[in-house]
Scaffold this motif. Structure first.
Motif, PDB file in Angstrom:
ATOM      1  N   LEU A   1      30.758  40.711  32.466  1.00 49.63           N
ATOM      2  CA  LEU A   1      32.071  40.126  31.959  1.00 49.63           C
ATOM      3  C   LEU A   1      32.709  39.514  33.343  1.00 49.63           C
ATOM      4  CD1 LEU A   1      34.133  39.483  29.901  1.00 49.63           C
ATOM      5  CD2 LEU A   1      35.145  41.698  30.533  1.00 49.63           C
ATOM      6  N   GLN A   2      33.162  38.276  33.271  1.00 47.87           N
ATOM      7  CA  GLN A   2      33.877  37.746  34.476  1.00 47.87           C
ATOM      8  C   GLN A   2      34.852  36.973  33.713  1.00 47.87           C
ATOM      9  OE1 GLN A   2      31.042  35.406  36.861  1.00 47.87           O
ATOM     10  NE2 GLN A   2      31.265  37.030  38.469  1.00 47.87           N
ATOM     11  N   ILE A   3      36.168  37.225  33.980  1.00 41.85           N
ATOM     12  CA  ILE A   3      37.371  36.519  33.453  1.00 41.85           C
ATOM     13  C   ILE A   3      38.209  36.048  34.589  1.00 41.85           C
ATOM     14  CG2 ILE A   3      39.423  36.527  32.217  1.00 41.85           C
ATOM     15  CD1 ILE A   3      38.397  38.684  30.405  1.00 41.85           C
ATOM     16  N   TYR A   4      37.938  34.402  34.596  1.00 40.58           N
ATOM     17  CA  TYR A   4      38.942  33.678  35.482  1.00 40.58           C
ATOM     18  C   TYR A   4      40.133  33.066  34.983  1.00 40.58           C
ATOM     19  CZ  TYR A   4      34.875  34.107  38.801  1.00 40.58           C
ATOM     20  OH  TYR A   4      33.802  34.428  39.771  1.00 40.58           O
ATOM     21  N   THR A   5      41.113  32.886  35.664  1.00 41.22           N
ATOM     22  CA  THR A   5      42.278  32.327  34.924  1.00 41.22           C
ATOM     23  C   THR A   5      42.770  31.133  36.013  1.00 41.22           C
ATOM     24  OG1 THR A   5      44.077  33.794  36.157  1.00 41.22           O
ATOM     25  CG2 THR A   5      43.064  34.439  33.941  1.00 41.22           C
TER      26      THR A   5
ATOM     27  N   LYS B   1      41.155  32.189  39.610  1.00 38.74           N
ATOM     28  CA  LYS B   1      41.516  33.319  39.908  1.00 38.74           C
ATOM     29  C   LYS B   1      40.833  34.581  39.167  1.00 38.74           C
ATOM     30  CE  LYS B   1      44.082  34.293  42.929  1.00 38.74           C
ATOM     31  NZ  LYS B   1      43.879  34.042  44.402  1.00 38.74           N
ATOM     32  N   LEU B   2      40.022  35.177  39.795  1.00 37.36           N
ATOM     33  CA  LEU B   2      38.920  36.458  39.206  1.00 37.36           C
ATOM     34  C   LEU B   2      40.042  37.661  38.624  1.00 37.36           C
ATOM     35  CD1 LEU B   2      36.397  37.430  38.143  1.00 37.36           C
ATOM     36  CD2 LEU B   2      36.004  38.211  40.133  1.00 37.36           C
ATOM     37  N   TYR B   3      40.129  37.544  37.390  1.00 33.91           N
ATOM     38  CA  TYR B   3      41.239  38.590  36.768  1.00 33.91           C
ATOM     39  C   TYR B   3      40.309  39.888  36.553  1.00 33.91           C
ATOM     40  CZ  TYR B   3      43.804  41.084  33.545  1.00 33.91           C
ATOM     41  OH  TYR B   3      44.475  42.173  32.753  1.00 33.91           O
ATOM     42  N   CYS B   4      39.057  39.852  35.904  1.00 33.45           N
ATOM     43  CA  CYS B   4      38.282  41.019  35.652  1.00 33.45           C
ATOM     44  C   CYS B   4      36.852  40.652  35.883  1.00 33.45           C
ATOM     45  CB  CYS B   4      38.558  41.226  34.102  1.00 33.45           C
ATOM     46  SG  CYS B   4      37.581  42.576  33.671  1.00 33.45           S
ATOM     47  N   GLN B   5      36.184  41.521  36.371  1.00 35.20           N
ATOM     48  CA  GLN B   5      34.752  41.728  36.659  1.00 35.20           C
ATOM     49  C   GLN B   5      34.121  42.837  36.026  1.00 35.20           C
ATOM     50  OE1 GLN B   5      32.411  39.135  39.395  1.00 35.20           O
ATOM     51  NE2 GLN B   5      32.190  41.112  40.339  1.00 35.20           N
ATOM     52  N   TYR B   6      32.689  42.855  35.590  1.00 33.10           N
ATOM     53  CA  TYR B   6      32.348  44.074  34.986  1.00 33.10           C
ATOM     54  C   TYR B   6      30.779  43.767  34.951  1.00 33.10           C
ATOM     55  CZ  TYR B   6      30.737  47.919  31.967  1.00 33.10           C
ATOM     56  OH  TYR B   6      29.998  48.856  31.745  1.00 33.10           O
TER      57      TYR B   6
ATOM     58  N   SER C   1      47.633  33.523  38.536  1.00 38.42           N
ATOM     59  CA  SER C   1      47.753  34.847  39.147  1.00 38.42           C
ATOM     60  C   SER C   1      48.222  36.156  37.990  1.00 38.42           C
ATOM     61  CB  SER C   1      48.398  35.281  40.420  1.00 38.42           C
ATOM     62  OG  SER C   1      48.225  36.380  41.093  1.00 38.42           O
ATOM     63  N   LEU C   2      47.423  37.025  37.620  1.00 37.30           N
ATOM     64  CA  LEU C   2      47.861  37.955  36.916  1.00 37.30           C
ATOM     65  C   LEU C   2      48.222  39.263  37.593  1.00 37.30           C
ATOM     66  CD1 LEU C   2      45.635  37.061  33.709  1.00 37.30           C
ATOM     67  CD2 LEU C   2      47.874  36.324  34.152  1.00 37.30           C
ATOM     68  N   ASP C   3      49.075  40.141  37.036  1.00 36.01           N
ATOM     69  CA  ASP C   3      48.965  41.493  37.381  1.00 36.01           C
ATOM     70  C   ASP C   3      47.909  42.155  36.691  1.00 36.01           C
ATOM     71  OD1 ASP C   3      49.731  44.393  36.943  1.00 36.01           O
ATOM     72  OD2 ASP C   3      51.371  43.696  38.128  1.00 36.01           O
TER      73      ASP C   3
END
Length: 294
Positions: free
Chosen positions: A77-81, A145-150, A84-86
């Motif tokens: 999983l890669q979520i880019y936005t 911006k990479l928010y989450c990677q798994y 910028s997110l907390d």
């Protein structure tokens, strides 16, 4: 129309998510509305599949049909936005993609680069300098911006089913539930590993049904280059844009006189190209599946 076994599986492995629409005043000029889906609604599509498996009708020996069930696992999983997110709350912070990007705080960068304790997967800040490559699939904008990677490195029998893994990740990263497809960069994607669990009616020689699959899906509802979602009947379908197979019995899955062989080759090439572009060329499952595709 009768589907080939390959088409049958791909159809069953395609989630259909409830479509929502922005009010007119929030839409772009020249468009009445913009459709999107919420990530939580996408994850909900995998609830029943994670508990009982998804059944794909498979025709054997040209006449006998069985329903092969597969359990989905989150492989990558890669979520880019574009903002910028907390990472703990999913709440947007002040972020502009131009001159002010360099003003991102050191604290945020530290959070982005920390080690994720779940399955020894890392999360880090992405370089926003996206470049086009001469491949079938092109990301025409910076990654964002990479928010989450798994990435899952575990063996299949040690993994949590898809929905359980998402719930575990969402305990720390609440944006996994609240983010919308229109909030995401076109570089956002996931890979799902599908492993066979049982089939009905039961067969004496089930080895030919032991094939496993790895499907790739875009998470952005406005992707170009053939990755656009299909909005029909109030739902948005996310068909696989890439595919890898594990010990696939071609005599079962490739129907003579069809484009199944070309489709498998094309989807595999698309997956490989994609991983290169999003800097995820070390996707563990992809390497494993490709090395054991026959």
């Amino acid at each position: 129309m009768a589907y080939s076994n390959l088409e049958s599986f791909l159809k069953c492995a395609t989630p259909a998510v409830r479509t929502q629409f922005l009010p007119k005043w929030q839409s772009l000029q020249g468009r009445d509305s913009i459709g999107y889906f919420v990530l939580e609604d996408l994850w909900d599509c995998y609830d029943e599949w994670s508990a009982y498996g998804v059944g794909a009708p498979i025709r054997l020996n040209g006449h006998e049909t069985v329903v092969q069930y597969y359990t989905p696992y989150l492989s990558a999983l890669q979520i880019y936005t574009g903002k910028s997110l907390d990472l703990r709350t999913g709440i947007e912070e002040l972020y502009l993609e131009s001159e002010t990007e360099s003003m991102s705080s050191d604290n945020e960068e530290g959070r982005l680069s920390r080690t994720n304790s779940i399955s020894s997967n890392r999360m880090w800040d992405s370089d926003d300098s996206g470049t086009d490559q001469d491949t079938e699939l092109k990301i025409k904008k910076p990654l964002g911006k990479l928010y989450c990677q798994y990435f899952d490195h575990s063996s299949p029998h040690q993994r949590l089913p898809f929905r359980d893994m998402i719930k575990k990740l969402a305990e720390e990263y609440l944006g996994l539930n609240s983010l919308r497809s229109i909030d995401l960069s076109p570089a956002s994607w996931m890979a799902v590993a599908w492993y066979p669990i049982y089939h009905l009616p039961s067969q004496r020689n089930p080895k030919e049904l032991y094939s496993a699959f790895l499907t790739y899906h875009s998470l952005c509802s406005s992707f170009e280059e053939g990755l656009k979602t299909r909005e029909t009947g109030g739902t948005t379908a996310l068909p696989p844009f890439g595919l890898a197979t594990y010990r696939m019995q071609r005599r079962v899955w490739v129907k003579p006189g069809t484009e199944d062989s070309q489709k498998i080759s094309s989807l595999l090439s698309a997956a490989s190209s994609w991983l290169t572009q999003v800097d995820a060329i070390h996707h563990p499952d992809f390497g494993f599946f490709v090395s054991r595709s026959m």
